[in-house]
Design an enzyme around this catalytic site. Structure first.
Site, mmCIF file in Angstrom:
data_model
loop_
_atom_site.group_PDB
_atom_site.id
_atom_site.type_symbol
_atom_site.label_atom_id
_atom_site.label_comp_id
_atom_site.label_asym_id
_atom_site.label_seq_id
_atom_site.Cartn_x
_atom_site.Cartn_y
_atom_site.Cartn_z
ATOM 1 N N PRO B 337 11.471 83.025 57.582
ATOM 2 C CA PRO B 337 12.018 81.665 57.539
ATOM 3 C C PRO B 337 13.541 81.636 57.490
ATOM 4 C CG PRO B 337 10.319 81.946 55.873
ATOM 5 C CD PRO B 337 10.571 83.294 56.449
ATOM 6 N N ARG B 338 14.053 80.436 57.736
ATOM 7 C CA ARG B 338 15.497 80.266 57.890
ATOM 8 C C ARG B 338 16.301 80.743 56.686
ATOM 9 N NH1 ARG B 338 15.474 74.219 60.686
ATOM 10 N NH2 ARG B 338 14.617 74.937 62.653
ATOM 11 N N ASP B 339 15.847 80.363 55.488
ATOM 12 C CA ASP B 339 16.641 80.715 54.314
ATOM 13 C C ASP B 339 16.725 82.233 54.143
ATOM 14 O OD1 ASP B 339 13.904 80.535 53.825
ATOM 15 O OD2 ASP B 339 14.121 79.982 51.719
#
Ligand SMILES: Cc1cc2nc3c(=O)[nH]c(=O)nc-3n(C[C@H](O)[C@H](O)[C@H](O)COP(=O)(O)OP(=O)(O)OC[C@H]3O[C@@H](n4cnc5c(N)ncnc54)[C@H](O)[C@@H]3O)c2cc1C
Ligand code: SF4
Ligand code: FES
EC number: 1.3.5.1
Lengths: 253, 646
Positions: B337-339
């Site tokens: 995921p992005r984070d």
């Protein structure tokens, strides 16, 4: 690619206090601009210098800075959106200019787009045209399932080509007649290409063209200049389609 | 302290929304004609709400700061919009979309709101198709889907790389139809600067006409804030230049709670900063991570040579490349995921392995997929993105890997709203990115467009009726009411104050300073000392701002510097609140990463025991510390687990 520094540029820019005032060109110098800088960042830097020197900065329209909102305009060295192809002004970079160059910046010039201030013009005439018919008449809710009407890939793609118009107005600014035909035809084609939009196609073409004339845009004389400067590659084939729809509507009258 | 009532209906999760709809009040057509609604913002949320409510018969007044409603920043969304249609027969369902969104948000969103979002998602696609949105199609003529990060099904609908544009043009067309029929009064280049509250209810707004500089009063029976996110607190972001937190901030100053301000999404794949004079960052679509491999050099000396421009990526031998995402997260690899992806890039660069002259970039390399699939396939998939990248950087991604770095992208935090999307100020509603409601601490790709349109087409038009049903006896609100006069004067005082500082420094110079503080201490990694320092530095910045700001030009005319001054004034205050919120939340969750709350191997660690709540901050007046209200989050249908992507 490594960026270079443009040591000195001369910026000749249109300044106009407000809609009623007389405008004129002012000339500014700007130094040490990296070729990796975008054109609008160059103007940001110039504006920062103007503010620091106590002068009011140059007003220009912009927002997304990604070539999609259609807010930026500018006629740069005689070309709408400047000296590069298939881009908007906000996507133009300084590597398109030589060190020592004089860059001339003007607002869109068209009777239907009056200047508000400096490089900012009033494009609400475009809004009025769309309000006259640039839609499919459906309310929210009560519509069929998304897959209920199959649409061929070709039709969807062609509709998408026309729907890509960002409403910037470069076509009008470029046309010697200030015609809005490319813009209007893009919307008419987008919707006429889809079965949902077919139903009102003729009526739509007629009301949008009538509004366009009323707003003071010029006639299309098929010079094709608009297509060349359109940042989204909207084709003048759309104008032919608009003319066909318009003819159908007229015959029905 | 305000007691927050989320008004979540009772009953089983899957029946809450239908039961609620059956229970709430409805306004008759004859009465709708007598009621006025102000909608501030014409993005997906505001545009869809304005069009739908006008079609229902209400009188709508819509506002945006751009010269056309079509230019709201929703226009820039590239990737797509999620919906639980299960058109691909891959066992997608409302429940699966609900679950993915709750989990993706790191268990910091309300179950009931998210479930409703998933329930109405399918209707959104139908509506957009009916409006003529040219979604991508299969050869057989049916709608096409792609997959996106964090999920196992294909539920993302798209229109080339311009999904946001096409969805927005769809609801803008519906708005235009209503404007043409006189049901929407459209105010372009008009910015909200205050909200008018009469006897505890929102009754109007004060705006500045950006063309004439005039301060205007507008009244209505209800006010809807749909003004988007506040990512521009950081100065550099993927947001448009004019995106601002001003309207949300005025809602806060007028009593509405501000929820989870510290939840910010940092997108891992943006074009790196090229120098001090940059104004804007450009996003490269998340979809690129499907075929690109992320790496930095293994050896420090190679990194140093890259930073000095002595060698290029192609000079680095295969065995000297560190595919750090694949190394750290073998099961998700480049598709974490992005984070997680953002933090990992920062970690490498902080260690000195960055690959460009600023040391703040990593590679996203397509060489391997070009070898595997051929250049044609990659060109067909990403041709337009590659072209955009080359226009900006003058580097050809078919030959040299792309350089990318994380950038501020989206704000999950926003105005607190109840299940009806109403703030704790009666008559004041908030929708779209401007509210806090559905994404918890992290938003999944392609879910913001879904939420904006869900709010505007299918939720607010119903729930606002429940409030307005009690307002049908109230005549049109008079803009000469003393509260309007008072608020207009307050706005004039505020703007003349900024104008009359007559200092020496531009608005942008202060905004950049704020951006530096925020990025350094309230950005990708946060800790107690840094956050405390940030609050101090912001306070100093505020003092300097009021002492030394320079706004040239005329006061009562178009004045772009004055517009920006107002926005930056609000950003300074909002930045401080973000730091306070980040300080309070001692856990790591989603986009909020506290260095004190990590696992042994440096991964984010949530603390459900102590932090399963929404922080809802309440304004107490200028110079006073805000009060923190907590809305406890109750999970009855999902089990909270620690996210792992190893
Ligand atoms: C580059 C980029 C790509 C993205 N891609 C995706 C994607 O693929 N899928 C996805 O789901 N999400 C994506 N997102 C997120 C998504 O686009 C946004 O969250 C969403 O569009 C926000 O919609 P909105 O209606 O809430 O606000 P916006 O579209 O930002 O609209 C805000 C409106 O409020 C007005 N306004 C603001 N302030 C004022 C004021 N003070 N006074 C008057 N009017 C005001 C503006 O004029 C505008 O009309 C992306 C975001 C970015 C930046
Ligand atoms: S047709 Fe092209 S030039 Fe004209 S408004 Fe649309 S995008 Fe701009
Ligand atoms: S600023 Fe949006 S297209 Fe140029």
């Amino acid at each position: 690619m490594a960026d270079k520094i443009l040591k000195e540029l001369t910026i000749k820019v249109w300044r106009q206090k407000n809609a009623k005032a007389q405008g004129k060109f002012e000339t500014y110098k700007i130094n040490d601009i990296s070729t990796g800088t975008s054109f609008l960042e160059m103007l940001d830097i110039l504006n920062e210098e103007l503010i620091n020197g106590g002068t009011e900065p140059i007003a220009f329209d912009h927002d997304c800075r990604e070539g999609i909102c259609g807010m930026c305009s500018l006629f740069i060295d005689g070309r709408a959106h400047g000296p590069d192809d298939d881009i908007t002004t906000c996507q133009l970079h300084m590597r398109k200019f030589e060190d020592g160059a004089t860059i001339t910046i003007e607002p869109w010039r068209a009777g239907a787009f009056p200047v508000i201030k400096d490089l900012i013009v009033d494009r609400t005439a475009f809004e009025k045209i769309l309000q006259a018919g640039g839609y499919i008449s459906v309310n929210t809710g009560g519509v069929p399932d998304g897959n209920a009407i199959p649409i061929s890939q070709d039709d969807a793609e062609e509709a998408m080509d026309a729907a890509a118009c960002i409403g910037c107005g470069a076509c009008v600014a470029t046309c010697k007649n200030s015609s809005a035909m490319l813009f209007v035809s893009a919307k008419v084609s987008h919707l006429a290409k889809l079965p949902q939009g077919r139903i009102e196609a003729a009526r739509r073409a007629k009301s949008m063209v009538a509004k366009m004339d009323e707003m003071g845009f010029g006639n299309c004389t098929n010079t094709g200049a608009c297509e060349v400067e359109c940042p989204k590659g909207i084709s003048i084939a759309n104008i032919a389609r608009l003319n066909r729809e318009f003819l159908v509507a007229k015959i029905k009258d | 302290m305000t007691v927050l009532n989320s008004k979540i209906p009772a009953g089983p999760l899957a029946e809450k929304w239908s039961n609620h709809k059956a229970a709430i009040k409805v306004v008759s057509p004859a009465n709708k004609r007598k009621l006025d609604i102000i909608v501030v913002g014409t993005g997906l949320a505001g545009g869809s709400a304005a069009a739908s409510m006008a079609e229902m018969g209400y009188n709508v007044k819509a506002f945006c700061y751009q010269d056309s409603g079509r230019r709201a920043h929703s226009i820039a969304a590239q990737g797509g919009i999620n919906a639980a249609k299960n058109y691909q027969n891959d066992n997608d369902s409302v429940h699966r979309l609900f679950y993915d969104t709750i989990k993706g948000g790191d268990y910091r969103a309300r179950e009931a709101n998210v479930h409703r979002l998933a329930e109405v998602s399918g209707d959104i696609i139908d509506q957009c198709v009916a409006q003529g949105v040219p979604f991508a199609r299969e050869y057989g003529g049916t709608l096409s889907n792609r997959s996106f990060g964090g999920v196992l099904v294909s539920r993302t609908f798209y229109a080339r790389g311009q999904t946001g544009q096409q969805l927005l043009l769809g609801c803008y067309a519906s708005m235009n139809r209503m404007i043409g029929q006189g049901k929407i009064e459209m105010h372009e280049r008009n910015e909200l600067l205050d909200i008018v509250i009469i006897e505890g209810k929102a009754r109007g707004i004060i705006t500045r006409n950006l063309v004439t500089g005039e301060i205007e009063r507008h009244s209505a029976h209800a006010v809807v804030i749909a003004t988007g996110g506040y990512g521009n607190v950081f100065f550099l972001s993927t947001n448009a230049m004019g995106c601002n937190g001003g309207a949300a901030w005025q809602a806060y100053k007028n009593g509405a709670c501000f929820a989870n301000p510290c939840y910010v999404q940092i997108h891992p794949t943006c074009i790196p900063i090229h120098g001090e004079q940059q104004s804007k960052l450009t996003l490269m679509s998340e979809s690129l991570r499907n075929d690109g491999r992320v790496w930095t050099p293994k050896k420090k000396e190679d990194a140093i040579k890259l930073q000095k421009g002595q060698i290029t990526a192609n000079d680095i031998a295969e065995e000297d490349r560190d595919f750090y995402l694949e190394r750290r997260y073998p099961s998700y690899g480049n598709l974490v995921p992005r984070d997680v992806a953002s933090r990992a890039a920062k970690e490498r660069c902080d260690e000195g392995f960055g690959v460009n002259e600023t040391g703040k970039a990593v590679y996203l390399d397509f060489k391997y997929s070009i070898e595997r699939l051929g250049k044609d396939v990659i060109e067909a998939r990403y041709g337009n993105l590659f072209q955009m990248y080359e226009k900006i950087t003058a580097s050809n991604p078919y030959e040299l890997p792309m350089q990318i770095y994380p950038a501020i992208h989206y704000t999950m935090g926003g105005i607190w709203v109840d299940y009806n999307l109403m703030t704790n100020v009666p008559g004041l509603f908030a929708i779209g990115e401007a509210n806090f409601s559905d994404h918890g601490a992290n938003r999944l790709g392609a879910s913001a467009l879904m939420q904006g349109l869900a709010d505007g087409y299918f939720v607010l038009p119903y729930t606002i009726g429940d409030y307005l049903a009690d307002e049908i006896q109230v005549p049109r609100i008079d803009v000469n009411h003393q509260e309007f006069i008072k608020k207009e004067k307050a706005v004039t005082d505020r703007m003349t104050r900024l104008y009359n500082i007559k200092g020496t420094k531009s608005v942008d110079s202060f905004h950049k300073r704020l951006g530096h503080i925020m990025w350094e201490y309230v950005g990708m990694a946060r800790n107690e000392d840094g956050l405390k320092l940030a609050i101090k530095e912001i306070q100093t910045l505020r003092e300097d701002f009021y002492k030394d700001l320079r706004v040239p030009g005329d006061y009562d005319a178009m004045n772009i510097e004055l517009e920006k001054a107002g926005r930056v004034e609000d950003f300074i205050d909002l930045g401080e609140l973000m730091a306070r919120d980040a300080l309070d939340r001692k856990e790591s969750c989603g986009g909020h990463y506290r260095e004190e709350s990590t696992t042994e191997d440096g991964e984010a660690k949530r603390d459900d025991q102590n932090f399963t709540y929404v922080s809802a901050w309440e304004y107490q007046g200028e110079g006073k510390a805000p009060v923190l209200n907590k809305e406890e989050l109750v999970f009855e249908n999902v089990k909270l687990t620690q996210r792992s992507y190893k």
